[in-house]
Design a protein around this motif. Structure first.
Motif, mmCIF file in Angstrom:
data_model
loop_
_atom_site.group_PDB
_atom_site.id
_atom_site.type_symbol
_atom_site.label_atom_id
_atom_site.label_comp_id
_atom_site.label_asym_id
_atom_site.label_seq_id
_atom_site.Cartn_x
_atom_site.Cartn_y
_atom_site.Cartn_z
ATOM 1 N N GLU A 126 -45.502 -4.023 5.027
ATOM 2 C CA GLU A 126 -44.103 -4.371 4.762
ATOM 3 C C GLU A 126 -43.780 -5.787 5.214
ATOM 4 N N ALA A 127 -44.324 -6.198 6.345
ATOM 5 C CA ALA A 127 -44.069 -7.551 6.848
ATOM 6 C C ALA A 127 -44.583 -8.600 5.862
ATOM 7 N N ILE A 128 -45.764 -8.386 5.321
ATOM 8 C CA ILE A 128 -46.320 -9.358 4.371
ATOM 9 C C ILE A 128 -45.563 -9.296 3.043
ATOM 10 N N LEU A 129 -45.186 -8.110 2.615
ATOM 11 C CA LEU A 129 -44.461 -7.980 1.351
ATOM 12 C C LEU A 129 -43.083 -8.643 1.399
ATOM 13 N N LYS A 130 -42.495 -8.764 2.583
ATOM 14 C CA LYS A 130 -41.176 -9.403 2.723
ATOM 15 C C LYS A 130 -41.251 -10.921 2.578
ATOM 16 N N GLU A 131 -42.428 -11.477 2.718
ATOM 17 C CA GLU A 131 -42.582 -12.927 2.656
ATOM 18 C C GLU A 131 -42.441 -13.407 1.214
ATOM 19 N N SER A 132 -41.727 -14.498 1.049
ATOM 20 C CA SER A 132 -41.431 -14.993 -0.290
ATOM 21 C C SER A 132 -42.598 -15.728 -0.944
ATOM 22 N N ASP A 133 -43.605 -16.096 -0.159
ATOM 23 C CA ASP A 133 -44.705 -16.881 -0.732
ATOM 24 C C ASP A 133 -45.857 -16.035 -1.274
ATOM 25 N N ILE A 134 -45.682 -14.726 -1.338
ATOM 26 C CA ILE A 134 -46.734 -13.861 -1.869
ATOM 27 C C ILE A 134 -46.604 -13.824 -3.398
ATOM 28 N N PRO A 135 -47.672 -14.184 -4.107
ATOM 29 C CA PRO A 135 -47.637 -14.149 -5.573
ATOM 30 C C PRO A 135 -47.429 -12.718 -6.092
ATOM 31 N N ALA A 136 -46.893 -12.612 -7.297
ATOM 32 C CA ALA A 136 -46.587 -11.301 -7.879
ATOM 33 C C ALA A 136 -47.827 -10.417 -7.971
ATOM 34 N N SER A 137 -48.957 -10.975 -8.391
ATOM 35 C CA SER A 137 -50.174 -10.160 -8.524
ATOM 36 C C SER A 137 -50.584 -9.579 -7.171
ATOM 37 N N THR A 138 -50.472 -10.396 -6.139
ATOM 38 C CA THR A 138 -50.808 -9.941 -4.788
ATOM 39 C C THR A 138 -49.794 -8.897 -4.322
ATOM 40 N N GLY A 139 -48.525 -9.158 -4.589
ATOM 41 C CA GLY A 139 -47.476 -8.209 -4.213
ATOM 42 C C GLY A 139 -47.699 -6.846 -4.835
ATOM 43 N N ASN A 140 -48.130 -6.828 -6.092
ATOM 44 C CA ASN A 140 -48.388 -5.556 -6.777
ATOM 45 C C ASN A 140 -49.519 -4.785 -6.102
ATOM 46 N N ILE A 141 -50.581 -5.480 -5.745
ATOM 47 C CA ILE A 141 -51.714 -4.841 -5.057
ATOM 48 C C ILE A 141 -51.257 -4.286 -3.709
ATOM 49 N N LEU A 142 -50.526 -5.121 -2.958
ATOM 50 C CA LEU A 142 -50.086 -4.703 -1.624
ATOM 51 C C LEU A 142 -49.108 -3.538 -1.695
ATOM 52 N N MET A 143 -48.213 -3.544 -2.676
ATOM 53 C CA MET A 143 -47.248 -2.451 -2.817
ATOM 54 C C MET A 143 -47.971 -1.151 -3.147
ATOM 55 N N LYS A 144 -48.950 -1.216 -4.041
ATOM 56 C CA LYS A 144 -49.723 -0.020 -4.402
ATOM 57 C C LYS A 144 -50.453 0.529 -3.176
ATOM 58 N N GLN A 145 -51.075 -0.368 -2.403
ATOM 59 C CA GLN A 145 -51.797 0.072 -1.214
ATOM 60 C C GLN A 145 -50.833 0.633 -0.169
ATOM 61 N N LYS A 146 -49.713 -0.038 0.026
ATOM 62 C CA LYS A 146 -48.728 0.438 1.007
ATOM 63 C C LYS A 146 -48.228 1.821 0.615
ATOM 64 N N ASN A 147 -47.938 2.027 -0.659
ATOM 65 C CA ASN A 147 -47.457 3.334 -1.112
ATOM 66 C C ASN A 147 -48.504 4.424 -0.874
ATOM 67 N N ALA A 148 -49.766 4.093 -1.057
ATOM 68 C CA ALA A 148 -50.837 5.063 -0.788
ATOM 69 C C ALA A 148 -50.906 5.376 0.710
ATOM 70 N N ILE A 149 -50.691 4.370 1.544
ATOM 71 C CA ILE A 149 -50.704 4.593 2.998
ATOM 72 C C ILE A 149 -49.513 5.453 3.413
ATOM 73 N N VAL A 150 -48.353 5.216 2.805
ATOM 74 C CA VAL A 150 -47.168 6.047 3.098
ATOM 75 C C VAL A 150 -47.452 7.499 2.707
ATOM 76 N N ALA A 151 -48.058 7.703 1.552
ATOM 77 C CA ALA A 151 -48.408 9.069 1.125
ATOM 78 C C ALA A 151 -49.380 9.698 2.113
ATOM 79 N N SER A 152 -50.341 8.914 2.565
ATOM 80 C CA SER A 152 -51.315 9.392 3.547
ATOM 81 C C SER A 152 -50.618 9.735 4.862
ATOM 82 N N LEU A 153 -49.692 8.888 5.275
ATOM 83 C CA LEU A 153 -48.932 9.139 6.510
ATOM 84 C C LEU A 153 -48.173 10.456 6.407
ATOM 85 N N ASN A 154 -47.523 10.674 5.281
ATOM 86 C CA ASN A 154 -46.792 11.927 5.090
ATOM 87 C C ASN A 154 -47.732 13.130 5.126
#
Length: 148
Positions: free
Chosen positions: A111-139
């Motif tokens: 989440e900290a990295i995703l909040k940064e404005s200098d992350i390119p869209a392609s990178t943001g998409n990868i990070l969001m997908k991974q973060k969502n998988a980690i949230v699912a794993s956490l649950n």
């Protein structure tokens, strides 16, 4: 520091954390007795391995080199998990507690990295997908912890 090396540095930090998580999950799979938990932890280790490859590819897309290896902090955490499980009467519960703690930290890092404005869209998409998988794993790990 150039734009690509700045983004690469952030991705390398996440890559290192994923190496740590992969090793931690492999260790967890060895420590637990319950077959369902063994499978869960083995699947998470594979997932983090896959995340690492995605991050490496993205780092290379920026013309940078991915880091190799785990962090000292991750090594210390695994040592702590070894000690805690060896002292605990309920090893499965102790490992689940550590998994919850680790997943919460991972979500915060993404989440900290995703909040940064200098992350390119392609990178943001990868990070969001991974973060969502980690949230699912956490649950899922929280549910497993309640059932333990």
């Amino acid at each position: 520091m150039s734009y690509s090396s700045e983004v690469s540095k952030k991705l390398n930090e996440l890559l290192e954390k994923n190496y740590d998580a992969e090793k931690g999950y492999k260790l967890a799979a060895e420590k637990v007795k319950d077959e369902r938990l063994k499978n869960f932890f083995s699947e998470r280790a594979q997932e983090r391995y896959d995340f690492g490859h995605e991050l490496k590819s993205e780092i290379r897309n920026f013309g940078e080199n991915p880091d190799k290896g785990t962090s000292i902090k991750g090594d210390v955490h695994r040592s702590w998990m070894n000690l805690k499980t060896s002292l605990s009467n309920d090893k499965d519960e102790a490992v689940l507690e550590e998994a919850v703690r680790g997943e919460k930290a991972a979500v915060e890092e993404y989440e900290a990295i995703l909040k940064e404005s200098d992350i390119p869209a392609s990178t943001g998409n990868i990070l969001m997908k991974q973060k969502n998988a980690i949230v699912a794993s956490l649950n899922e790990v929280k549910t497993l912890e309640k059932q333990a």
